[in-house]
Design a protein around this motif. Structure first.
Motif, PDB file in Angstrom:
ATOM      1  N   MET A 286       0.826  -1.220   0.000  1.00  0.00           N
ATOM      2  CA  MET A 286       0.000   0.000   0.000  1.00  0.00           C
ATOM      3  C   MET A 286       0.857   1.264   0.000  1.00  0.00           C
ATOM      4  SD  MET A 286      -3.050   0.999  -0.212  1.00  0.00           S
ATOM      5  CE  MET A 286      -3.977   2.516  -0.048  1.00  0.00           C
ATOM      6  N   GLY A 287       1.994   1.169   0.699  1.00  0.00           N
ATOM      7  CA  GLY A 287       2.875   2.330   0.732  1.00  0.00           C
ATOM      8  C   GLY A 287       3.344   2.727  -0.648  1.00  0.00           C
ATOM      9  N   GLU A 288       3.634   1.725  -1.497  1.00  0.00           N
ATOM     10  CA  GLU A 288       4.077   2.003  -2.861  1.00  0.00           C
ATOM     11  C   GLU A 288       2.968   2.661  -3.672  1.00  0.00           C
ATOM     12  OE1 GLU A 288       6.294   2.357  -6.247  1.00  0.00           O
ATOM     13  OE2 GLU A 288       6.925   1.946  -4.178  1.00  0.00           O
ATOM     14  N   ARG A 289       1.697   2.221  -3.486  1.00  0.00           N
ATOM     15  CA  ARG A 289       0.590   2.830  -4.213  1.00  0.00           C
ATOM     16  C   ARG A 289       0.442   4.297  -3.821  1.00  0.00           C
ATOM     17  NH1 ARG A 289       0.760   0.397  -8.218  1.00  0.00           N
ATOM     18  NH2 ARG A 289      -0.980   1.653  -8.937  1.00  0.00           N
ATOM     19  N   ILE A 290       0.560   4.574  -2.524  1.00  0.00           N
ATOM     20  CA  ILE A 290       0.429   5.960  -2.056  1.00  0.00           C
ATOM     21  C   ILE A 290       1.528   6.825  -2.648  1.00  0.00           C
ATOM     22  CG2 ILE A 290       0.559   7.463  -0.029  1.00  0.00           C
ATOM     23  CD1 ILE A 290      -0.838   5.239   1.544  1.00  0.00           C
ATOM     24  N   ARG A 291       2.738   6.289  -2.706  1.00  0.00           N
ATOM     25  CA  ARG A 291       3.836   7.058  -3.314  1.00  0.00           C
ATOM     26  C   ARG A 291       3.547   7.346  -4.787  1.00  0.00           C
ATOM     27  NH1 ARG A 291       7.006   3.978   0.301  1.00  0.00           N
ATOM     28  NH2 ARG A 291       7.223   2.252  -1.187  1.00  0.00           N
ATOM     29  N   LEU A 292       2.967   6.383  -5.486  1.00  0.00           N
ATOM     30  CA  LEU A 292       2.612   6.602  -6.893  1.00  0.00           C
ATOM     31  C   LEU A 292       1.509   7.639  -7.030  1.00  0.00           C
ATOM     32  CD1 LEU A 292       2.711   2.966  -8.320  1.00  0.00           C
ATOM     33  CD2 LEU A 292       4.188   4.876  -8.981  1.00  0.00           C
ATOM     34  N   TRP A 293       0.518   7.589  -6.129  1.00  0.00           N
ATOM     35  CA  TRP A 293      -0.560   8.577  -6.179  1.00  0.00           C
ATOM     36  C   TRP A 293      -0.025   9.983  -5.899  1.00  0.00           C
ATOM     37  CZ3 TRP A 293      -4.304   5.309  -2.654  1.00  0.00           C
ATOM     38  CH2 TRP A 293      -4.749   4.196  -3.385  1.00  0.00           C
ATOM     39  N   LEU A 294       0.893  10.084  -4.947  1.00  0.00           N
ATOM     40  CA  LEU A 294       1.493  11.394  -4.645  1.00  0.00           C
ATOM     41  C   LEU A 294       2.277  11.911  -5.848  1.00  0.00           C
ATOM     42  CD1 LEU A 294       2.691  10.872  -0.953  1.00  0.00           C
ATOM     43  CD2 LEU A 294       0.726  12.201  -1.749  1.00  0.00           C
ATOM     44  N   ASP A 295       2.945  11.006  -6.543  1.00  0.00           N
ATOM     45  CA  ASP A 295       3.649  11.394  -7.770  1.00  0.00           C
ATOM     46  C   ASP A 295       2.650  11.814  -8.842  1.00  0.00           C
ATOM     47  OD1 ASP A 295       5.741  11.818  -9.519  1.00  0.00           O
ATOM     48  OD2 ASP A 295       5.935   9.714 -10.092  1.00  0.00           O
ATOM     49  N   LEU A 296       1.545  11.092  -8.922  1.00  0.00           N
ATOM     50  CA  LEU A 296       0.506  11.399  -9.898  1.00  0.00           C
ATOM     51  C   LEU A 296      -0.038  12.814  -9.728  1.00  0.00           C
ATOM     52  CD1 LEU A 296      -1.564  10.369 -12.083  1.00  0.00           C
ATOM     53  CD2 LEU A 296      -2.996   9.627 -10.155  1.00  0.00           C
ATOM     54  N   ILE A 297      -0.224  13.243  -8.490  1.00  0.00           N
ATOM     55  CA  ILE A 297      -0.801  14.566  -8.233  1.00  0.00           C
ATOM     56  C   ILE A 297       0.260  15.648  -8.042  1.00  0.00           C
ATOM     57  CG2 ILE A 297      -2.874  13.537  -7.229  1.00  0.00           C
ATOM     58  CD1 ILE A 297      -1.796  14.360  -4.457  1.00  0.00           C
ATOM     59  N   ARG A 298       1.547  15.300  -8.340  1.00  0.00           N
ATOM     60  CA  ARG A 298       2.663  16.259  -8.255  1.00  0.00           C
ATOM     61  C   ARG A 298       2.811  16.833  -6.837  1.00  0.00           C
ATOM     62  NH1 ARG A 298       1.076  14.830 -12.944  1.00  0.00           N
ATOM     63  NH2 ARG A 298       1.061  16.233 -14.746  1.00  0.00           N
ATOM     64  N   TRP A 299       2.675  15.987  -5.821  1.00  0.00           N
ATOM     65  CA  TRP A 299       2.723  16.461  -4.448  1.00  0.00           C
ATOM     66  C   TRP A 299       4.053  17.139  -4.117  1.00  0.00           C
ATOM     67  CZ3 TRP A 299      -0.624  17.658  -0.937  1.00  0.00           C
ATOM     68  CH2 TRP A 299      -0.220  17.826   0.393  1.00  0.00           C
ATOM     69  N   ASP A 300       5.128  16.689  -4.766  1.00  0.00           N
ATOM     70  CA  ASP A 300       6.445  17.248  -4.490  1.00  0.00           C
ATOM     71  C   ASP A 300       6.731  18.508  -5.296  1.00  0.00           C
ATOM     72  OD1 ASP A 300       6.464  15.834  -6.884  1.00  0.00           O
ATOM     73  OD2 ASP A 300       8.574  15.272  -6.710  1.00  0.00           O
ATOM     74  N   ARG A 301       5.735  18.951  -6.081  1.00  0.00           N
ATOM     75  CA  ARG A 301       5.897  20.170  -6.889  1.00  0.00           C
ATOM     76  C   ARG A 301       4.732  21.119  -6.609  1.00  0.00           C
ATOM     77  NH1 ARG A 301       6.716  16.363 -11.913  1.00  0.00           N
ATOM     78  NH2 ARG A 301       5.967  14.950 -10.296  1.00  0.00           N
ATOM     79  N   PRO A 302       4.809  21.838  -5.482  1.00  0.00           N
ATOM     80  CA  PRO A 302       3.684  22.680  -5.069  1.00  0.00           C
ATOM     81  C   PRO A 302       3.475  23.933  -5.914  1.00  0.00           C
ATOM     82  CG  PRO A 302       5.558  23.020  -3.618  1.00  0.00           C
ATOM     83  CD  PRO A 302       5.924  21.878  -4.522  1.00  0.00           C
ATOM     84  N   ALA A 303       4.408  24.243  -6.807  1.00  0.00           N
ATOM     85  CA  ALA A 303       4.270  25.461  -7.613  1.00  0.00           C
ATOM     86  C   ALA A 303       2.941  25.490  -8.352  1.00  0.00           C
ATOM     87  CB  ALA A 303       5.433  25.577  -8.600  1.00  0.00           C
ATOM     88  N   GLY A 304       2.465  24.329  -8.798  1.00  0.00           N
ATOM     89  CA  GLY A 304       1.214  24.282  -9.558  1.00  0.00           C
ATOM     90  C   GLY A 304       0.026  24.781  -8.774  1.00  0.00           C
ATOM     91  N   TRP A 305      -0.144  24.284  -7.525  1.00  0.00           N
ATOM     92  CA  TRP A 305      -1.311  24.740  -6.777  1.00  0.00           C
ATOM     93  C   TRP A 305      -1.102  26.126  -6.186  1.00  0.00           C
ATOM     94  CZ3 TRP A 305      -0.473  25.533  -1.612  1.00  0.00           C
ATOM     95  CH2 TRP A 305       0.485  24.746  -0.950  1.00  0.00           C
ATOM     96  N   LEU A 306       0.151  26.543  -6.001  1.00  0.00           N
ATOM     97  CA  LEU A 306       0.392  27.914  -5.536  1.00  0.00           C
ATOM     98  C   LEU A 306      -0.007  28.933  -6.609  1.00  0.00           C
ATOM     99  CD1 LEU A 306       3.811  27.440  -3.712  1.00  0.00           C
ATOM    100  CD2 LEU A 306       1.604  27.992  -2.653  1.00  0.00           C
ATOM    101  N   LEU A 307       0.199  28.574  -7.876  1.00  0.00           N
ATOM    102  CA  LEU A 307      -0.228  29.462  -8.967  1.00  0.00           C
ATOM    103  C   LEU A 307      -1.737  29.674  -8.947  1.00  0.00           C
ATOM    104  CD1 LEU A 307       1.989  28.026 -11.843  1.00  0.00           C
ATOM    105  CD2 LEU A 307       2.202  30.307 -10.827  1.00  0.00           C
ATOM    106  N   LEU A 308      -2.467  28.666  -8.508  1.00  0.00           N
ATOM    107  CA  LEU A 308      -3.918  28.777  -8.363  1.00  0.00           C
ATOM    108  C   LEU A 308      -4.308  29.505  -7.083  1.00  0.00           C
ATOM    109  CD1 LEU A 308      -4.843  25.154  -9.397  1.00  0.00           C
ATOM    110  CD2 LEU A 308      -6.029  27.132 -10.305  1.00  0.00           C
ATOM    111  N   LEU A 309      -3.540  29.254  -6.033  1.00  0.00           N
ATOM    112  CA  LEU A 309      -3.942  29.722  -4.708  1.00  0.00           C
ATOM    113  C   LEU A 309      -3.876  31.227  -4.543  1.00  0.00           C
ATOM    114  CD1 LEU A 309      -4.763  28.965  -1.798  1.00  0.00           C
ATOM    115  CD2 LEU A 309      -2.311  28.841  -1.258  1.00  0.00           C
ATOM    116  N   TRP A 310      -2.778  31.855  -4.964  1.00  0.00           N
ATOM    117  CA  TRP A 310      -2.604  33.278  -4.653  1.00  0.00           C
ATOM    118  C   TRP A 310      -3.673  34.179  -5.278  1.00  0.00           C
ATOM    119  CZ3 TRP A 310      -0.439  32.770  -0.514  1.00  0.00           C
ATOM    120  CH2 TRP A 310       0.749  32.048  -0.308  1.00  0.00           C
TER     121      TRP A 310
END
Length: 285
Positions: free
Chosen positions: A1-25
């Motif tokens: 399950m841990g591997e699936r969660i890591r893949l899902w986090l990669d899928l949603i670009r969790w390690d690249r917050p610039a995308g949602w910050l561009l929306l947030l501000w």
């Protein structure tokens, strides 16, 4: 399950917050303007979490839509769906769950915001397919990435006044600027595989148009919010954003991949400067 969660986090670009910050501000900026100051922690939480969730859901849909194209681009070839580590059905299921959680947050606001959320969802789902038919798909993204603005007014005022649409128009120009920088990174690959982007459509006019879009964004927001009399903090924020835009010109003028990608990645600081000026302006008003 841990591997699936890591893949899902990669899928949603969790390690690249610039995308949602561009929306947030811009969304938070609109929320402060709509509420004529601090909007309360409930709305701040709803729109912050909702922004992260919807951007993440959008990544799921985008990766499914682009999986056949992404395999031909070095930068995207190893994305979870493209590489086959996450199936199309699984990616869409993750995206659907995230969107439903975001909708649950909207349900805690009011009827106007709930109704506008359907339009926001439709536009967000449309963008991944726009690049097949529209020569400037960044304009479609601009509407999708700016729709938090009318949503914020709807939640704070139960209506969407003209000011919200003016701010959306201004923000659309900012999205055109930074997403064209992003498209400039992949221009050679996109030409080879037949994707339509603003960087391809604009050709050698790309850098001047990007800078013109920065100027239009900041000019529209400056003129639209000047009657709010937010004082020196607001104008300092605008000047800080202008200074960053000029720095980005230095980064993109030679059209190098690294320079264009760096300018894109750092664009959220432009939005933060404008938000900080607005929030500080209301705090001292």
């Amino acid at each position: 399950m841990g591997e699936r969660i890591r893949l899902w986090l990669d899928l949603i670009r969790w390690d690249r917050p610039a995308g949602w910050l561009l929306l947030l501000w811009p969304t938070l900026s609109a929320l402060w303007v709509a509420a004529d100051g601090f909007p309360g922690w409930h709305l701040v939480a709803v729109f912050t979490l909702g922004t992260v969730l919807m951007r993440s859901a959008g990544c799921c849909v985008n990766d499914v839509a682009d999986r056949e194209y992404d395999r031909h681009v070095k930068r995207t070839a190893q994305r979870p769906v493209t590489s086959g580590r996450v199936s199309v059905r699984e990616a869409l299921a993750v995206g659907a769950v995230l969107a439903l959680v975001a909708f649950a947050l909207v349900l805690t606001t009011n009827t106007a915001a709930i109704l506008w959320s359907f339009a926001a969802l439709a536009i967000a789902m449309l963008y991944p397919y726009a690049k097949r038919f529209v020569s400037m798909p960044q304009a479609v993204l601009g509407i999708a990435f700016s729709f938090g603005i009318p949503m914020a007014f709807a939640a704070a005022q139960s209506r969407v006044p003209l000011l919200a649409w003016v701010l959306l128009l201004g923000n659309l120009f900012w999205v055109l600027a930074y997403d064209t920088e992003y498209a400039m990174v992949d221009r050679d690959d996109d030409l080879r595989i037949g994707i339509k982007t603003s960087a391809i459509t604009l050709g050698r006019a790309d850098v001047p148009v990007v800078m013109a879009c920065y100027g239009a964004f900041l000019a529209i927001w400056l003129l639209a919010l000047a009657p709010r009399e937010l004082g020196a903090p607001f104008y300092i924020g605008i000047v800080a954003a202008v200074a960053q835009a000029l720095w980005h010109w230095q980064l993109i003028r030679e059209r190098t991949r690294d320079g264009c990608f760096k300018a894109f990645r750092l664009n959220h600081w432009v939005g933060f400067a404008v938000f900080a000026g607005i929030a500080a302006g209301y705090a001292v008003k």
